[in-house]
Design a protein around this motif. Structure first.
Motif, PDB file in Angstrom:
ATOM      1  N   GLY A 128       5.358  -5.402 -13.290  1.00 53.66           N
ATOM      2  CA  GLY A 128       3.974  -5.747 -13.629  1.00 53.66           C
ATOM      3  C   GLY A 128       2.928  -4.883 -12.968  1.00 53.66           C
ATOM      4  O   GLY A 128       1.725  -5.097 -13.185  1.00 53.66           O
ATOM      5  N   GLN A 129       3.337  -3.911 -12.153  1.00 52.11           N
ATOM      6  CA  GLN A 129       2.388  -3.029 -11.473  1.00 52.11           C
ATOM      7  C   GLN A 129       2.244  -1.716 -12.245  1.00 52.11           C
ATOM      8  O   GLN A 129       3.118  -1.339 -13.029  1.00 52.11           O
ATOM      9  CB  GLN A 129       2.883  -2.724 -10.046  1.00 52.11           C
ATOM     10  N   ASP A 130       1.159  -1.010 -11.994  1.00 51.04           N
ATOM     11  CA  ASP A 130       0.977   0.304 -12.595  1.00 51.04           C
ATOM     12  C   ASP A 130       1.299   1.416 -11.592  1.00 51.04           C
ATOM     13  O   ASP A 130       0.831   2.547 -11.722  1.00 51.04           O
ATOM     14  CB  ASP A 130      -0.447   0.470 -13.120  1.00 51.04           C
ATOM     15  N   ARG A 131       2.075   1.079 -10.572  1.00 54.07           N
ATOM     16  CA  ARG A 131       2.472   2.026  -9.535  1.00 54.07           C
ATOM     17  C   ARG A 131       3.836   1.591  -9.011  1.00 54.07           C
ATOM     18  O   ARG A 131       4.361   0.556  -9.411  1.00 54.07           O
ATOM     19  CB  ARG A 131       1.450   2.040  -8.392  1.00 54.07           C
ATOM     20  N   THR A 132       4.410   2.377  -8.128  1.00 59.95           N
ATOM     21  CA  THR A 132       5.706   2.031  -7.534  1.00 59.95           C
ATOM     22  C   THR A 132       5.552   1.916  -6.023  1.00 59.95           C
ATOM     23  O   THR A 132       4.798   2.669  -5.401  1.00 59.95           O
ATOM     24  CB  THR A 132       6.768   3.098  -7.857  1.00 59.95           C
ATOM     25  N   VAL A 133       6.260   0.972  -5.449  1.00 56.89           N
ATOM     26  CA  VAL A 133       6.199   0.765  -4.013  1.00 56.89           C
ATOM     27  C   VAL A 133       6.973   1.873  -3.300  1.00 56.89           C
ATOM     28  O   VAL A 133       7.964   2.396  -3.821  1.00 56.89           O
ATOM     29  CB  VAL A 133       6.769  -0.628  -3.649  1.00 56.89           C
ATOM     30  N   ASP A 134       6.491   2.248  -2.138  1.00 57.51           N
ATOM     31  CA  ASP A 134       7.159   3.258  -1.316  1.00 57.51           C
ATOM     32  C   ASP A 134       8.505   2.706  -0.855  1.00 57.51           C
ATOM     33  O   ASP A 134       8.566   1.736  -0.093  1.00 57.51           O
ATOM     34  CB  ASP A 134       6.277   3.595  -0.115  1.00 57.51           C
ATOM     35  N   ARG A 135       9.591   3.321  -1.316  1.00 55.85           N
ATOM     36  CA  ARG A 135      10.934   2.814  -1.007  1.00 55.85           C
ATOM     37  C   ARG A 135      11.240   2.869   0.485  1.00 55.85           C
ATOM     38  O   ARG A 135      12.011   2.054   0.991  1.00 55.85           O
ATOM     39  CB  ARG A 135      11.980   3.622  -1.763  1.00 55.85           C
ATOM     40  N   ASP A 136      10.655   3.815   1.198  1.00 55.54           N
ATOM     41  CA  ASP A 136      10.945   3.964   2.623  1.00 55.54           C
ATOM     42  C   ASP A 136      10.113   3.030   3.492  1.00 55.54           C
ATOM     43  O   ASP A 136      10.412   2.851   4.681  1.00 55.54           O
ATOM     44  CB  ASP A 136      10.700   5.415   3.062  1.00 55.54           C
ATOM     45  N   ARG A 137       9.050   2.443   2.942  1.00 56.31           N
ATOM     46  CA  ARG A 137       8.170   1.564   3.720  1.00 56.31           C
ATOM     47  C   ARG A 137       7.977   0.231   2.990  1.00 56.31           C
ATOM     48  O   ARG A 137       6.896  -0.349   3.016  1.00 56.31           O
ATOM     49  CB  ARG A 137       6.807   2.232   3.951  1.00 56.31           C
ATOM     50  N   LEU A 138       9.043  -0.233   2.383  1.00 61.14           N
ATOM     51  CA  LEU A 138       8.924  -1.367   1.473  1.00 61.14           C
ATOM     52  C   LEU A 138       8.365  -2.606   2.178  1.00 61.14           C
ATOM     53  O   LEU A 138       7.365  -3.191   1.733  1.00 61.14           O
ATOM     54  CB  LEU A 138      10.299  -1.646   0.860  1.00 61.14           C
ATOM     55  N   LEU A 139       8.984  -3.052   3.267  1.00 63.08           N
ATOM     56  CA  LEU A 139       8.523  -4.261   3.949  1.00 63.08           C
ATOM     57  C   LEU A 139       7.150  -4.047   4.575  1.00 63.08           C
ATOM     58  O   LEU A 139       6.311  -4.963   4.586  1.00 63.08           O
ATOM     59  CB  LEU A 139       9.534  -4.690   5.006  1.00 63.08           C
ATOM     60  N   GLN A 140       6.897  -2.841   5.110  1.00 65.57           N
ATOM     61  CA  GLN A 140       5.576  -2.565   5.671  1.00 65.57           C
ATOM     62  C   GLN A 140       4.493  -2.686   4.609  1.00 65.57           C
ATOM     63  O   GLN A 140       3.401  -3.202   4.874  1.00 65.57           O
ATOM     64  CB  GLN A 140       5.545  -1.162   6.296  1.00 65.57           C
ATOM     65  N   GLU A 141       4.785  -2.195   3.406  1.00 67.08           N
ATOM     66  CA  GLU A 141       3.812  -2.296   2.308  1.00 67.08           C
ATOM     67  C   GLU A 141       3.504  -3.763   1.996  1.00 67.08           C
ATOM     68  O   GLU A 141       2.351  -4.147   1.803  1.00 67.08           O
ATOM     69  CB  GLU A 141       4.361  -1.608   1.051  1.00 67.08           C
ATOM     70  N   LEU A 142       4.529  -4.596   1.955  1.00 64.69           N
ATOM     71  CA  LEU A 142       4.327  -5.997   1.576  1.00 64.69           C
ATOM     72  C   LEU A 142       3.588  -6.788   2.650  1.00 64.69           C
ATOM     73  O   LEU A 142       2.937  -7.788   2.344  1.00 64.69           O
ATOM     74  CB  LEU A 142       5.674  -6.658   1.276  1.00 64.69           C
ATOM     75  N   THR A 143       3.702  -6.374   3.904  1.00 63.47           N
ATOM     76  CA  THR A 143       3.037  -7.108   4.982  1.00 63.47           C
ATOM     77  C   THR A 143       1.643  -6.583   5.286  1.00 63.47           C
ATOM     78  O   THR A 143       0.898  -7.215   6.038  1.00 63.47           O
ATOM     79  CB  THR A 143       3.873  -7.064   6.275  1.00 63.47           C
ATOM     80  N   THR A 144       1.247  -5.451   4.698  1.00 61.81           N
ATOM     81  CA  THR A 144      -0.067  -4.877   5.012  1.00 61.81           C
ATOM     82  C   THR A 144      -0.982  -4.725   3.801  1.00 61.81           C
ATOM     83  O   THR A 144      -2.199  -4.658   3.960  1.00 61.81           O
ATOM     84  CB  THR A 144       0.091  -3.487   5.676  1.00 61.81           C
ATOM     85  N   ASP A 145      -0.430  -4.685   2.601  1.00 65.94           N
ATOM     86  CA  ASP A 145      -1.228  -4.436   1.394  1.00 65.94           C
ATOM     87  C   ASP A 145      -1.172  -5.661   0.489  1.00 65.94           C
ATOM     88  O   ASP A 145      -0.180  -5.911  -0.187  1.00 65.94           O
ATOM     89  CB  ASP A 145      -0.686  -3.198   0.669  1.00 65.94           C
ATOM     90  N   GLY A 146      -2.273  -6.435   0.475  1.00 72.04           N
ATOM     91  CA  GLY A 146      -2.302  -7.669  -0.307  1.00 72.04           C
ATOM     92  C   GLY A 146      -2.372  -7.476  -1.803  1.00 72.04           C
ATOM     93  O   GLY A 146      -2.315  -8.446  -2.562  1.00 72.04           O
TER      94      GLY A 146
END
Length: 385
Positions: free
Chosen positions: A267-285
């Protein structure tokens, strides 16, 4: 106290808090699961609109630090706009047979703790409008009353009230009419689970497999097999091959992490950084779960069913086959735990981590997952913003 947190249904309707069967039905529909041995709170903002539904394990109330956990739980609800709650304490799922002593313990310890903590244990009282203890197909309402002296507190318990079946509740009927998915237990039998005994797993090179293609084929196979729509042998063999390929792949750590990343990308128009996956989820709402990867969603449900198939396959095989099936089960458990955590369902994630630790005491991921759910370390997004 680890909690599941869910938005109340955006389609407003009457919450029939005077009927414990209706509250159980609402809990199942709002949370997207069948809660067991849980405290469920339907928070409201004082105007009787419900901005929050939470679930936590009943065993946490009975632990030595139970009151402290409960105070934190209620304060969390207050910070999110709740001024009171309608409440359920479930023994089992509310319907299955349970020993009477467990019902007594739930009322005398967990129920009394909730009522006294809400009234006396916080800086500002938190209103518990109704509290039902349910188990063994009956519900009893608890009320905090005054004793013979001003200091004495007495717990009043209503006569037992038989529960109507889930399908007979207004909430279940409304869910069917509005197209809501109603959660069901996943049996270790039936046509889909039975297919697990016919799978032939094999080691795969994750670099030579496309997670998107494998998962799409597996979702279609799960749908057909689960509905019993596969009639001819050739179609059955093909669908089993799709399941076997997916489970063989998800047995590899790098594959189930990539599959998690694709669930996040959904459902996103981008892809999450595979190397910083958990960091992305805990810092980017701005990373918010798509409805398909929430409890009850089509992708999430498929992963749950595949986990059952992996469990059946492991029990029906030996040697390398069993090892691959066990690895697939562990990979799917990790994946579901992380998706549950991302959905603010810390209690569900914690239960999955407990199962992982029980089945694989040497798991290197279990401590990390436990830290995410127990502290908890929260995702950056919030369901009600």
């Amino acid at each position: 106290m680890t909690t599941d947190i869910s938005s109340a249904d955006p389609d407003p309707r009457l919450l029939r808090a005077h009927d414990p069967a209706e509250l159980i039905a609402e809990a199942r529909i709002c949370l997207g699961l069948i809660p067991r041995d849980s405290l469920v709170l339907f928070g409201h903002d004082g105007r009787r609109t419900s901005p929050l539904v939470t679930r936590s394990d009943r065993r946490h109330l009975l632990a030595p630090e139970g009151r402290e956990h409960l105070e934190n739980h209620l304060e969390l609800m207050r910070r999110r706009g709740c001024r009171g709650a309608f409440s359920l304490i479930l023994v089992g799922d509310g319907y299955e047979s349970v020993p009477e002593e467990l019902m007594i313990e739930a009322a005398d310890r967990a129920g009394a703790m909730l009522l006294t903590t809400a009234r006396f244990g916080l800086v500002e009282p938190f209103v518990i409008d109704r509290l039902w203890v349910v188990g063994g197909g009956i519900g009893r309402e608890l009320v905090l009353g005054q004793g013979s002296t001003d200091e004495e507190i007495r717990l009043w318990v209503s006569p037992p009230r038989p529960l109507r079946e889930f399908s007979e509740t207004h909430s279940a009927t409304h869910a069917v009419l509005t197209g809501h998915q109603t959660p069901r237990d996943l049996p270790l039998d039936g046509p889909l689970a039975a297919a697990g005994t016919d799978l032939r797993l094999r080691g795969l090179d994750p670099d030579c497999t496309d997670p998107r293609v494998l998962f799409g084929a597996a979702r279609a196979a799960v749908s057909r097999l689960g509905a019993g729509r596969v009639r001819d042998h050739e179609r059955y063999v093909t669908d089993c091959e799709h399941l076997a390929l997916l489970l063989s792949a998800v047995a590899v750590d790098s594959f189930h992490w990539e599959l998690l990343a694709q669930c996040i990308d959904r459902g996103q128009d981008r892809t999450v950084d595979r190397d910083r996956l958990l960091q992305e989820l805990t810092t980017d709402g701005s990373w918010r779960p798509h409805v398909d990867v929430c409890a009850g969603g089509s992708w999430y449900s498929t992963l749950e069913k595949l986990r059952v198939v992996a469990q059946v396959c492991a029990a029906a095989t030996s040697g390398e086959q069993e090892m691959l099936a066990e690895s697939a089960w562990r990979g799917l458990t990790v994946l579901l735990a992380l998706l549950s955590w991302w959905n603010h369902r810390y209690a569900t994630a914690g239960e999955l981590v407990d199962q992982l630790w029980t089945r694989d005491p040497g798991s290197t991921l279990a401590p990390l997952l436990a830290r995410l759910t127990d502290e908890p370390i929260a995702p950056a997004w919030w369901p009600h913003e």
